[in-house]
Scaffold this active site. Structure first.
Site, PDB file in Angstrom:
ATOM      1  N   TYR A   1       0.820  -1.220   0.000  1.00 40.18           N
ATOM      2  CA  TYR A   1       0.000   0.000   0.000  1.00 40.18           C
ATOM      3  C   TYR A   1       0.849   1.264   0.000  1.00 40.18           C
ATOM      4  CZ  TYR A   1      -4.205  -2.656   0.006  1.00 40.18           C
ATOM      5  OH  TYR A   1      -5.202  -3.502  -0.401  1.00 40.18           O
TER       6      TYR A   1
ATOM      7  N   ARG B   1       1.494   1.788  -3.594  1.00 39.54           N
ATOM      8  CA  ARG B   1       0.277   2.299  -4.249  1.00 39.54           C
ATOM      9  C   ARG B   1       0.090   3.775  -3.891  1.00 39.54           C
ATOM     10  NH1 ARG B   1       1.270  -1.898  -5.536  1.00 39.54           N
ATOM     11  NH2 ARG B   1       2.158  -0.574  -7.108  1.00 39.54           N
TER      12      ARG B   1
ATOM     13  N   GLN C   1     -15.122   3.331  -5.645  1.00 34.28           N
ATOM     14  CA  GLN C   1     -14.485   2.157  -5.047  1.00 34.28           C
ATOM     15  C   GLN C   1     -12.979   2.365  -5.016  1.00 34.28           C
ATOM     16  OE1 GLN C   1     -16.334  -1.616  -6.842  1.00 34.28           O
ATOM     17  NE2 GLN C   1     -17.116   0.024  -8.111  1.00 34.28           N
ATOM     18  N   ASN C   2     -12.539   3.454  -5.644  1.00 35.65           N
ATOM     19  CA  ASN C   2     -11.099   3.688  -5.742  1.00 35.65           C
ATOM     20  C   ASN C   2     -10.528   4.172  -4.418  1.00 35.65           C
ATOM     21  OD1 ASN C   2     -11.285   2.940  -8.345  1.00 35.65           O
ATOM     22  ND2 ASN C   2     -11.210   5.002  -9.200  1.00 35.65           N
TER      23      ASN C   2
ATOM     24  N   HIS D   1     -14.364   2.059  -0.335  1.00 34.05           N
ATOM     25  CA  HIS D   1     -13.341   1.078   0.038  1.00 34.05           C
ATOM     26  C   HIS D   1     -12.127   1.720   0.708  1.00 34.05           C
ATOM     27  CE1 HIS D   1     -15.112  -1.894  -3.130  1.00 34.05           C
ATOM     28  NE2 HIS D   1     -15.819  -1.838  -2.022  1.00 34.05           N
TER      29      HIS D   1
ATOM     30  N   GLY E   1     -16.120   2.626 -15.240  1.00 31.77           N
ATOM     31  CA  GLY E   1     -14.867   1.916 -14.974  1.00 31.77           C
ATOM     32  C   GLY E   1     -14.895   0.942 -13.820  1.00 31.77           C
TER      33      GLY E   1
HETATM   34  P1  NAD Z   1     -11.841  -3.678 -11.809  1.00 34.39           P
HETATM   35  O1  NAD Z   1     -10.361  -3.682 -12.027  1.00 34.39           O
HETATM   36  O2  NAD Z   1     -12.482  -4.932 -11.355  1.00 34.39           O
HETATM   37  O3  NAD Z   1     -12.573  -3.258 -13.169  1.00 34.39           O
HETATM   38  C1  NAD Z   1     -12.144  -2.154 -13.921  1.00 34.39           C
HETATM   39  C2  NAD Z   1     -13.158  -1.890 -15.008  1.00 34.39           C
HETATM   40  O4  NAD Z   1     -12.736  -0.719 -15.683  1.00 34.39           O
HETATM   41  C3  NAD Z   1     -13.265  -2.999 -16.055  1.00 34.39           C
HETATM   42  O5  NAD Z   1     -14.629  -3.298 -16.317  1.00 34.39           O
HETATM   43  C4  NAD Z   1     -12.584  -2.404 -17.282  1.00 34.39           C
HETATM   44  O6  NAD Z   1     -13.167  -2.847 -18.506  1.00 34.39           O
HETATM   45  C5  NAD Z   1     -12.831  -0.916 -17.085  1.00 34.39           C
HETATM   46  N1  NAD Z   1     -11.871  -0.036 -17.711  1.00 34.39           N
HETATM   47  C6  NAD Z   1     -10.570  -0.260 -18.029  1.00 34.39           C
HETATM   48  N2  NAD Z   1     -10.036   0.828 -18.594  1.00 34.39           N
HETATM   49  C7  NAD Z   1     -11.011   1.777 -18.619  1.00 34.39           C
HETATM   50  C8  NAD Z   1     -11.060   3.124 -19.071  1.00 34.39           C
HETATM   51  N3  NAD Z   1      -9.993   3.726 -19.621  1.00 34.39           N
HETATM   52  N4  NAD Z   1     -12.228   3.795 -18.949  1.00 34.39           N
HETATM   53  C9  NAD Z   1     -13.349   3.207 -18.410  1.00 34.39           C
HETATM   54  N5  NAD Z   1     -13.345   1.941 -17.961  1.00 34.39           N
HETATM   55  C10 NAD Z   1     -12.186   1.236 -18.067  1.00 34.39           C
HETATM   56  O7  NAD Z   1     -12.132  -2.476 -10.846  1.00 34.39           O
HETATM   57  P2  NAD Z   1     -13.298  -2.261  -9.783  1.00 34.39           P
HETATM   58  O8  NAD Z   1     -14.589  -2.751 -10.314  1.00 34.39           O
HETATM   59  O9  NAD Z   1     -13.138  -0.851  -9.340  1.00 34.39           O
HETATM   60  O10 NAD Z   1     -12.938  -3.200  -8.549  1.00 34.39           O
HETATM   61  C11 NAD Z   1     -11.628  -3.273  -8.133  1.00 34.39           C
HETATM   62  C12 NAD Z   1     -11.330  -2.969  -6.670  1.00 34.39           C
HETATM   63  O11 NAD Z   1      -9.928  -2.688  -6.713  1.00 34.39           O
HETATM   64  C13 NAD Z   1     -11.975  -1.754  -6.073  1.00 34.39           C
HETATM   65  O12 NAD Z   1     -12.559  -2.130  -4.891  1.00 34.39           O
HETATM   66  C14 NAD Z   1     -10.814  -0.781  -5.763  1.00 34.39           C
HETATM   67  O13 NAD Z   1     -10.789  -0.423  -4.403  1.00 34.39           O
HETATM   68  C15 NAD Z   1      -9.548  -1.533  -6.029  1.00 34.39           C
HETATM   69  N6  NAD Z   1      -8.601  -0.825  -6.917  1.00 34.39           N
HETATM   70  C16 NAD Z   1      -8.487   0.533  -6.847  1.00 34.39           C
HETATM   71  C17 NAD Z   1      -7.639   1.213  -7.699  1.00 34.39           C
HETATM   72  C18 NAD Z   1      -7.557   2.720  -7.586  1.00 34.39           C
HETATM   73  O14 NAD Z   1      -7.921   3.283  -6.544  1.00 34.39           O
HETATM   74  N7  NAD Z   1      -7.124   3.436  -8.639  1.00 34.39           N
HETATM   75  C19 NAD Z   1      -6.863   0.514  -8.630  1.00 34.39           C
HETATM   76  C20 NAD Z   1      -6.977  -0.890  -8.674  1.00 34.39           C
HETATM   77  C21 NAD Z   1      -7.860  -1.546  -7.800  1.00 34.39           C
END
Ligand code: NAD
Length: 228
Positions: free
Chosen positions: A55, A58, A88-89, A106, A170
């Protein structure tokens, strides 16, 4: 007259174009780590040092990333809508873009909490094993891991149930209970989904759902047309 209520449910995909990796695209791996090792309460109990390092990396990565066009157009929507983001990010790109109402379902990479009390704060230096809250409990990232409750879910549910438009960007809608929010908008509302791989998303009902099969940063024109 009050503005229509727009809820935006975002996931890792909206931050992908800022250089932060999603995890569904990588065979269940997040930045080459098994999700259960770094994003579950069991993983934390097994190897807290690994989880803290993961983390911290990250957090560093998120601090270097910049909000992209999609984060920015959500700010623009505040002119015409009462916009509430439910993300969820765990990055802070919505806040840095300027969105005024952001609920982190989250948790957040930028915050710590105690493993055994309500003690919380902003991470200034990398968290270490042995770093304790005033009651003597280890500090950990303020992230909701698999196997843990989602304390802000009831608040998010109330918000979605009261919206006029639900915009989903996303997210693979595979992580519950967050994914369940996609199906809780009232019947008079409009749901819009933005995802370049939307066909792979297990959407339960598509009756009132408009789908934009584009990357988040490229969806603005279609979105504006659907929002009028
Ligand atoms: P996920 O990785 O399961 O799904 C990502 C989705 O985004 C997919 O359906 C994909 O097709 C789509 N995608 C990819 N590129 C895209 C773009 N340019 N524009 C629009 N959509 C796009 O992610 P999730 O459903 O958020 O679940 C993952 C879990 O992982 C969350 O709970 C989150 O906390 C965590 N996570 C967070 C981050 C972050 O904060 N940036 C990064 C990775 C994982």
């Amino acid at each position: 007259m009050s503005k229509p209520k727009l809820i935006v449910l975002t996931g890792a995909g909206i931050s992908a174009e800022s250089g932060l990796k999603t995890f569904r695209g990588n065979d269940g791996l997040w930045e080459n780590y098994k999700i259960e090792d770094v994003a579950s309460i069991d993983g934390w109990h097994k190897n807290p040092e690994l989880v803290l390092e993961f983390y911290e990396r990250r957090r560093q990565q998120a601090m270097q990333a910049k909000p992209n066009e999609a984060h920015l157009y959500l700010v623009d929507l505040e002119k015409d809508y009462e916009v509430q983001i439910i993300t969820q990010n765990v990055d802070d790109l919505h806040e840095r873009a300027g969105s005024s109402q952001v609920l982190h379902l989250h948790g957040s990479l930028m915050h710590y909490k105690s493993t055994n009390s309500s003690y919380r704060g902003i991470i200034q230096q990398p968290l270490k094993l042995g770093q304790l809250c005033p009651n003597g409990h280890q500090l950990r990232p303020d992230i909701v891991w698999f196997g843990e409750d989602v304390p802000l879910y009831p608040e998010a549910l109330d918000l979605v149930r009261d919206c006029d438009v639900l915009l989903i960007i996303g997210t693979s809608l595979q992580v519950y209970p967050a994914a369940g929010l996609a199906y809780q908008a009232p019947s008079h509302s409009k749901t819009i989904l933005v995802d370049p791989y939307a066909d792979e998303i297990p959407l339960e009902s598509q009756n009132t759902t408009y789908i934009i099969r584009k990357k988040a940063t490229l969806a603005w024109k279609e979105l504006k047309d659907l929002l009028v």
